[in-house]
Design a protein around this motif. Structure first.
Motif, PDB file in Angstrom:
ATOM      1  N   ALA A  73      77.079 -51.173   3.396  1.00  0.00           N
ATOM      2  CA  ALA A  73      75.945 -50.728   2.585  1.00  0.00           C
ATOM      3  C   ALA A  73      75.420 -51.865   1.712  1.00  0.00           C
ATOM      4  CB  ALA A  73      76.367 -49.548   1.718  1.00  0.00           C
TER       5      ALA A  73
ATOM      6  N   GLN B 161      73.167 -54.096   3.613  1.00  0.00           N
ATOM      7  CA  GLN B 161      71.923 -53.515   4.102  1.00  0.00           C
ATOM      8  C   GLN B 161      70.972 -53.162   2.972  1.00  0.00           C
ATOM      9  OE1 GLN B 161      70.585 -53.079   6.988  1.00  0.00           O
ATOM     10  NE2 GLN B 161      72.243 -53.489   8.404  1.00  0.00           N
ATOM     11  N   HIS B 162      71.492 -52.574   1.928  1.00  0.00           N
ATOM     12  CA  HIS B 162      70.631 -52.037   0.877  1.00  0.00           C
ATOM     13  C   HIS B 162      71.410 -52.047  -0.433  1.00  0.00           C
ATOM     14  CE1 HIS B 162      67.630 -49.865  -1.143  1.00  0.00           C
ATOM     15  NE2 HIS B 162      67.252 -49.042  -0.177  1.00  0.00           N
TER      16      HIS B 162
ATOM     17  N   GLU C 111      70.583 -52.222  -3.491  1.00  0.00           N
ATOM     18  CA  GLU C 111      70.087 -51.364  -4.580  1.00  0.00           C
ATOM     19  C   GLU C 111      70.635 -49.947  -4.420  1.00  0.00           C
ATOM     20  OE1 GLU C 111      68.097 -53.192  -2.595  1.00  0.00           O
ATOM     21  OE2 GLU C 111      67.664 -54.826  -3.986  1.00  0.00           O
ATOM     22  N   ALA C 112      70.657 -49.471  -3.170  1.00  0.00           N
ATOM     23  CA  ALA C 112      71.181 -48.126  -2.925  1.00  0.00           C
ATOM     24  C   ALA C 112      72.655 -48.058  -3.298  1.00  0.00           C
ATOM     25  CB  ALA C 112      70.987 -47.732  -1.466  1.00  0.00           C
ATOM     26  N   ALA C 113      73.407 -49.065  -2.882  1.00  0.00           N
ATOM     27  CA  ALA C 113      74.836 -49.082  -3.196  1.00  0.00           C
ATOM     28  C   ALA C 113      75.042 -49.146  -4.707  1.00  0.00           C
ATOM     29  CB  ALA C 113      75.502 -50.274  -2.511  1.00  0.00           C
ATOM     30  N   ASP C 114      74.247 -49.975  -5.362  1.00  0.00           N
ATOM     31  CA  ASP C 114      74.370 -50.122  -6.814  1.00  0.00           C
ATOM     32  C   ASP C 114      74.077 -48.795  -7.507  1.00  0.00           C
ATOM     33  OD1 ASP C 114      74.601 -51.685  -9.283  1.00  0.00           O
ATOM     34  OD2 ASP C 114      72.457 -51.319  -9.492  1.00  0.00           O
ATOM     35  N   SER C 115      73.062 -48.067  -6.989  1.00  0.00           N
ATOM     36  CA  SER C 115      72.691 -46.819  -7.642  1.00  0.00           C
ATOM     37  C   SER C 115      73.792 -45.771  -7.511  1.00  0.00           C
ATOM     38  CB  SER C 115      71.371 -46.281  -7.085  1.00  0.00           C
ATOM     39  OG  SER C 115      71.586 -45.683  -5.822  1.00  0.00           O
ATOM     40  N   LEU C 116      74.737 -45.998  -6.606  1.00  0.00           N
ATOM     41  CA  LEU C 116      75.858 -45.066  -6.473  1.00  0.00           C
ATOM     42  C   LEU C 116      77.134 -45.643  -7.084  1.00  0.00           C
ATOM     43  CD1 LEU C 116      75.216 -43.795  -2.872  1.00  0.00           C
ATOM     44  CD2 LEU C 116      74.696 -42.669  -5.022  1.00  0.00           C
ATOM     45  N   GLY C 117      76.968 -46.705  -7.848  1.00  0.00           N
ATOM     46  CA  GLY C 117      78.112 -47.232  -8.581  1.00  0.00           C
ATOM     47  C   GLY C 117      78.986 -48.202  -7.809  1.00  0.00           C
ATOM     48  N   VAL C 118      78.532 -48.664  -6.644  1.00  0.00           N
ATOM     49  CA  VAL C 118      79.313 -49.681  -5.924  1.00  0.00           C
ATOM     50  C   VAL C 118      79.093 -51.023  -6.622  1.00  0.00           C
ATOM     51  CG1 VAL C 118      79.600 -50.895  -3.737  1.00  0.00           C
ATOM     52  CG2 VAL C 118      79.089 -48.449  -3.744  1.00  0.00           C
TER      53      VAL C 118
ATOM     54  N   ARG D  48      70.171 -56.530 -10.596  1.00  0.00           N
ATOM     55  CA  ARG D  48      69.848 -55.133 -10.856  1.00  0.00           C
ATOM     56  C   ARG D  48      68.490 -55.006 -11.531  1.00  0.00           C
ATOM     57  NH1 ARG D  48      74.169 -52.030 -14.119  1.00  0.00           N
ATOM     58  NH2 ARG D  48      75.193 -51.850 -12.124  1.00  0.00           N
ATOM     59  N   GLY D  49      67.757 -53.961 -11.132  1.00  0.00           N
ATOM     60  CA  GLY D  49      66.514 -53.630 -11.820  1.00  0.00           C
ATOM     61  C   GLY D  49      65.335 -54.480 -11.410  1.00  0.00           C
TER      62      GLY D  49
ATOM     63  N   ILE E 119      69.892 -48.088 -15.270  1.00  0.00           N
ATOM     64  CA  ILE E 119      69.446 -49.296 -14.564  1.00  0.00           C
ATOM     65  C   ILE E 119      68.963 -50.327 -15.580  1.00  0.00           C
ATOM     66  CG2 ILE E 119      67.757 -50.211 -12.914  1.00  0.00           C
ATOM     67  CD1 ILE E 119      67.943 -47.501 -11.475  1.00  0.00           C
ATOM     68  N   TYR E 120      68.278 -49.864 -16.627  1.00  0.00           N
ATOM     69  CA  TYR E 120      67.971 -50.718 -17.775  1.00  0.00           C
ATOM     70  C   TYR E 120      68.752 -50.200 -18.970  1.00  0.00           C
ATOM     71  CZ  TYR E 120      63.724 -51.973 -15.142  1.00  0.00           C
ATOM     72  OH  TYR E 120      62.839 -52.382 -14.195  1.00  0.00           O
TER      73      TYR E 120
ATOM     74  N   PRO F 117      74.371 -47.085 -13.545  1.00  0.00           N
ATOM     75  CA  PRO F 117      74.154 -45.812 -12.861  1.00  0.00           C
ATOM     76  C   PRO F 117      75.433 -44.978 -12.781  1.00  0.00           C
ATOM     77  CG  PRO F 117      73.027 -47.555 -11.681  1.00  0.00           C
ATOM     78  CD  PRO F 117      73.823 -48.216 -12.778  1.00  0.00           C
ATOM     79  N   LEU F 118      76.567 -45.664 -12.657  1.00  0.00           N
ATOM     80  CA  LEU F 118      77.822 -44.924 -12.564  1.00  0.00           C
ATOM     81  C   LEU F 118      78.078 -44.107 -13.829  1.00  0.00           C
ATOM     82  CD1 LEU F 118      80.004 -44.559 -10.473  1.00  0.00           C
ATOM     83  CD2 LEU F 118      81.313 -46.369 -11.585  1.00  0.00           C
TER      84      LEU F 118
ATOM     85  N   MET G 209      66.758 -44.593  -1.998  1.00  0.00           N
ATOM     86  CA  MET G 209      67.938 -45.445  -2.061  1.00  0.00           C
ATOM     87  C   MET G 209      68.903 -45.014  -0.964  1.00  0.00           C
ATOM     88  SD  MET G 209      67.733 -47.705  -4.401  1.00  0.00           S
ATOM     89  CE  MET G 209      66.827 -48.130  -5.864  1.00  0.00           C
TER      90      MET G 209
ATOM     91  N   LEU H 269      79.213 -42.958   0.223  1.00  0.00           N
ATOM     92  CA  LEU H 269      79.204 -44.316  -0.320  1.00  0.00           C
ATOM     93  C   LEU H 269      79.531 -44.325  -1.816  1.00  0.00           C
ATOM     94  CD1 LEU H 269      78.577 -47.304   0.139  1.00  0.00           C
ATOM     95  CD2 LEU H 269      76.179 -46.804  -0.304  1.00  0.00           C
TER      96      LEU H 269
END
Lengths: 305, 530
Positions: free
Chosen positions: A171, A174-175, A177-184, A303-304, B76-77, B96-97, B112, B125
């Motif tokens: 992930a 590939q993406h 931002e998507a992973a980051d938004s789920l806390g990876v 990020r962001g 995010i910010y 985000p977490l 996302m 994920l």
């Protein structure tokens, strides 16, 4: 004729070893989005440090461990440059390559000086299996690093496809931002894959200097690390296809060596070219396939944005 | 009121993840939020709150600070000043977490989702697996199915995300945050990419979630949707709260006025024009798409001088390929293209430009402009090799400066100067710049692909007026490709509906109902209706 084919097959399996270690390491790094063109330099450092350790201590396991540690240090360096400093990955990789090439040559000249041999990992006959006619001879009378390289294929496939870690790696490449938004944690994953790739590059180098050739000289790898990167593209970031590519390449190489040893009347310049020509032709032919690199390959994450 | 106890219970039994065991978000309050970006005060002492069971809408033009405020809430910010309280407790949301752990989930405007992964993999994920070092996709899939059933968000957990329609992808986004136990949903312009039917379905799902005690923050600038879904609405302008009010007794005009700061005309005037000759014609066009399947399958179209022909359809039915083939960016495998009677099939983009085609591309950042160039440079791209912008091999900076200053003022492009780098302009101003460049070339044929996608009310109004003026005064033949049916209905003289790369019928705008268009968009041929 049979003997010739067995000989070539056996040597093809052996010769695939360094490519497998280096390519699998690179595959995992690229899947997480980091392109490392410095593989060859890390291999040279791994090869030298393993060789030197064995030369001084005679301890093969220690030599291998030292190569892994040196590889990990280089992996850390590469991760720092690419992930933390967000460098242009294609360029920084070439820098790492030249650094590894230069440093290993320097250390070799000042600490060893002349080309000398060490006794490397001996063949390890697998009980029962090594007694199977032909197959036993080709596959099961190799040294331990050869077995390790082949074991790496299912292991890496399993990690990538069957574990949460592998899912995160794929992930992130590939993406992100998507992973980051789920806390990876993107940075952690990329450090992990790049350091692991460095360790495998170290092993790849060690497999040359203390298992296959059992010598060290300047530029021992002769560009193998770059072929390993090409094999990642050839294999479309799938361990099994990387194996296919590595075997194709090592088979051509084995034939080439056999032709030279037999003194068959083909100019050696041409036979030496053969593996590389095959690589170029096959990669060009494969370019039409519908396979794309990981979307975030070579793209630093912030990020962001 | 428990949040769908069935899945929370099963969750505890399986203990799949530590973070799904959340208390419900009863109330979130943001107080005095300030966020400064270089050169912009994005949020200026904003107060905002939302309670369980209600939809609180954030309304505002692009750049008003809605997304910034929500990105602060989602970690995010981080705000420069101000506090956030969840259920009365002061919280510090650094990532985000952190937000997920507080029960806050966000569906981003740009999804996302990892397209190469399956639905279940996208959901799993970042979560701990119940099997530690082994993925538990079978368990995840089961729970997705349970959740899907409870909320009416049906989707196949085993499907790869790139195979799903936009509407299905959005369901995955919502499932993803529900799976993590979120009870406050932030939806950032969720309807921008949906068909009218999909919007209805989404609203239905959201309403039933409200009844279960969820709360929703809805970001939008589609006023009729705001009116139909919200309980309360807070209007932002230039980073400040203009007004916060209950939706009862509010109408579209009032909201628009508060948002823009002046009255807004919704209906564009549409003076009749005597049609000229056919300016753009397509004959039996076939084209391969990116996936190597035919994206267009025998398209015939004619656009007359002095008319706007609208291409309506659900996105992904060949619209992008249609624009690209006309602009010379994609080669047709069969068929012919004519401009002003001359066959131009397989002409290069630059030849087409010379011949009077102007193109407003769908991806204005990627295909329409060069982000690192200045406003001035972007304004004269395409014509920069000709008089008056170039004398031989040299650029004529005096003429370039004069012309770009003129365009900046004529088209009301809000930029600090003509030397400003394009990337610091807002989407609306970038689109004005593209219009300025494309319309100043006096095109015979104008190809406009999604010209107002992502633009706010004022910018949209502006683009619409320009397109109509171009048609009426200069008799430009315009092909308007848009996913926004309202836009097609308000601008087009005739409407062609595209479905799976085929034209389902061409109709005059005043002789067709929305229902009939909807059926054609769903693949029913015009002749089969009635």
């Amino acid at each position: 004729m049979e003997v010739i084919i067995i000989g070539i097959a056996k040597s093809a399996i052996r010769l695939a070893t360094p490519y497998l270690y280096a390519s699998i390491g690179e595959t995992i790094g690229q899947l997480s989005g980091v392109l490392n063109l410095g593989v060859d330099g890390v291999m040279l450092m791994g090869a030298f440090s393993a060789f030197y350790t064995v030369l001084k201590t005679g301890n093969l396991i220690l030599g291998l461990l030292v190569a892994i540690v040196v590889g990990a240090i280089f992996g850390l360096l590469i991760a720092f440059i690419n992930v933390t400093l967000r460098a242009e990955q294609g360029i920084s990789g070439i820098g790492v390559y030249i650094f590894g090439l230069g440093l290993s040559s320097l250390l070799f000249r000042t600490m060893v000086g002349t080309v000398q041999a060490v006794s490397g990992f001996p063949p390890l006959f697998i009980p029962l299996l090594s007694n199977i006619p032909i197959v036993g001879e080709i596959f099961f009378r190799q040294n331990i690093l050869v077995y390790g390289a082949f074991a790496l294929i299912p292991i890496s496939w399993f990690i990538l496809n069957k574990t949460p870690l592998g899912l995160s790696i794929r992930a992130v490449g590939q993406h992100p931002e998507a992973a980051d938004s789920l806390g990876v944690n993107i940075v952690r994953i990329r450090y992990l894959t790049v350091i692991f790739g460095g360790m495998l590059s170290g092993v790849a180098g060690a497999s040359l200097s203390i298992a296959l050739l059992n010598v060290f000289q300047q530029n021992l790898t002769n560009g193998m690390g770059f072929i390993a990167v090409a094999l990642v593209y050839f294999g479309a970031w799938r361990p099994l296809s990387v194996l296919t590519g590595a075997l194709l390449f090592s088979t051509v190489n084995a034939i080439q060596i056999w032709v030279q040893v037999k003194g068959i009347n083909i100019p050696s310049d041409f036979t030496l070219m053969l593996p590389y020509i095959v690589t170029i032709v096959v990669l060009a032919a494969m370019a039409k396939r519908y396979v794309r690199p990981p979307k975030a390959l070579n793209k630093p994450f912030e990020r962001g944005e | 009121m428990p949040i769908q106890s069935s899945y929370l219970h099963s969750d505890m039994k399986r203990d799949t993840s530590k973070i799904t065991n959340l208390t419900r978000v009863e109330k979130v309050e943001m107080r005095g939020i300030v966020k400064q970006f270089p050169g912009v005060l994005a949020n200026d002492r904003i107060d905002f709150d939302v309670h369980a069971g209600e939809v609180h809408t954030l309304l505002g033009e692009n750049g008003a600070g809605k997304s910034t405020l929500m990105k602060i809430l989602y970690g995010i910010y981080h705000q420069d000043k101000g506090e956030i309280y969840v259920n009365g407790k002061l919280v510090n949301i650094r990532s985000p977490l952190d937000a997920i752990r507080l029960g806050i989930g966000m569906v981003h405007q740009h999804f996302m989702l990892v397209p190469t992964l399956t639905v279940a993999e996208n959901v799993a994920l970042g979560l701990h697996s119940s099997r530690k070092f082994l993925l538990d996709l079978d368990i995840v899939s089961e729970r997705i199915k349970e959740l899907a059933k409870v909320h009416g968000l049906y989707v196949d957990p085993g499907a790869k995300v790139w195979q799903l329609s936009v509407g299905e992808q959005q369901r995955v986004e919502i499932l993803k945050i529900l799976y993590r136990g979120a009870s406050l949903l932030i939806l950032d312009e969720p309807t921008a990419v949906l068909t009218p039917q999909e919007v209805e379905e989404l609203f239905h799902v959201l309403r039933s979630m409200l009844n279960r005690g969820y709360s929703i923050i809805f970001i939008s600038h589609k006023l009729h949707e705001v009116l139909s879904l919200s309980d309360r609405v807070t209007i932002l302008r230039d980073g400040k709260v203009v007004k916060s009010l209950p939706i009862v007794g509010v109408n579209k005009e009032k909201l628009a006025c508060l948002m823009v700061g002046r009255e807004v005309l919704f209906q564009v005037e549409h003076p009749s024009v005597k049609l000229g000759k056919v300016s753009l014609a397509l004959e039996g066009i076939w084209v391969q798409g990116d996936e190597n399947l035919p994206a267009l399958r025998g398209i015939d179209l004619e656009v007359y001088s002095g008319e706007i022909l609208g291409i309506a359809g659900v996105s992904g039915n060949g619209q992008r390929e249609l624009a690209e083939v006309i602009a010379g960016l994609r080669k047709p495998t069969k068929g012919r293209v004519f401009i002003k009677g001359t066959e131009v099939t397989n002409w290069s983009p630059s030849q087409l430009l010379e011949y009077g085609l102007s193109y407003i591309p769908e991806e204005r950042m990627r295909d329409g402009t060069i982000q690192k160039f200045t406003v001035e440079e972007n304004l004269i791209l395409k014509d920069h090799i000709h008089q008056p912008y170039a004398d031989g091999i040299f650029m004529n900076f005096k003429n370039i400066a004069r012309e770009s200053e003129r365009r900046i003022s004529d088209f009301d492009i809000r930029t600090p100067s003509r030397y400003t780098s394009l990337k610091s302009l807002s989407g609306g101003n970038i689109q004005k710049l593209i219009l300025a460049r494309e319309l100043s070339r006096n095109p015979g044929v104008l190809l406009a692909a999604q010209p107002t996608r992502g633009l706010d009310v004022s910018a949209t109004e502006y683009v619409h007026r320009q397109l109509i003026e171009q048609r009426t005064k200069l008799k430009t033949a315009t092909l308007l490709i848009s996913d926004d049916l309202d836009e097609i209905l308000s601008l087009a003289d005739r409407i062609a509906v595209i479905y799976e790369g085929k034209i389902m019928g061409v109709v005059k705008r005043n002789e067709v109902s929305v229902g009939e268009l909807g059926m054609m968009m769903g693949g029913v041929h015009k002749d089969k209706i009635k």
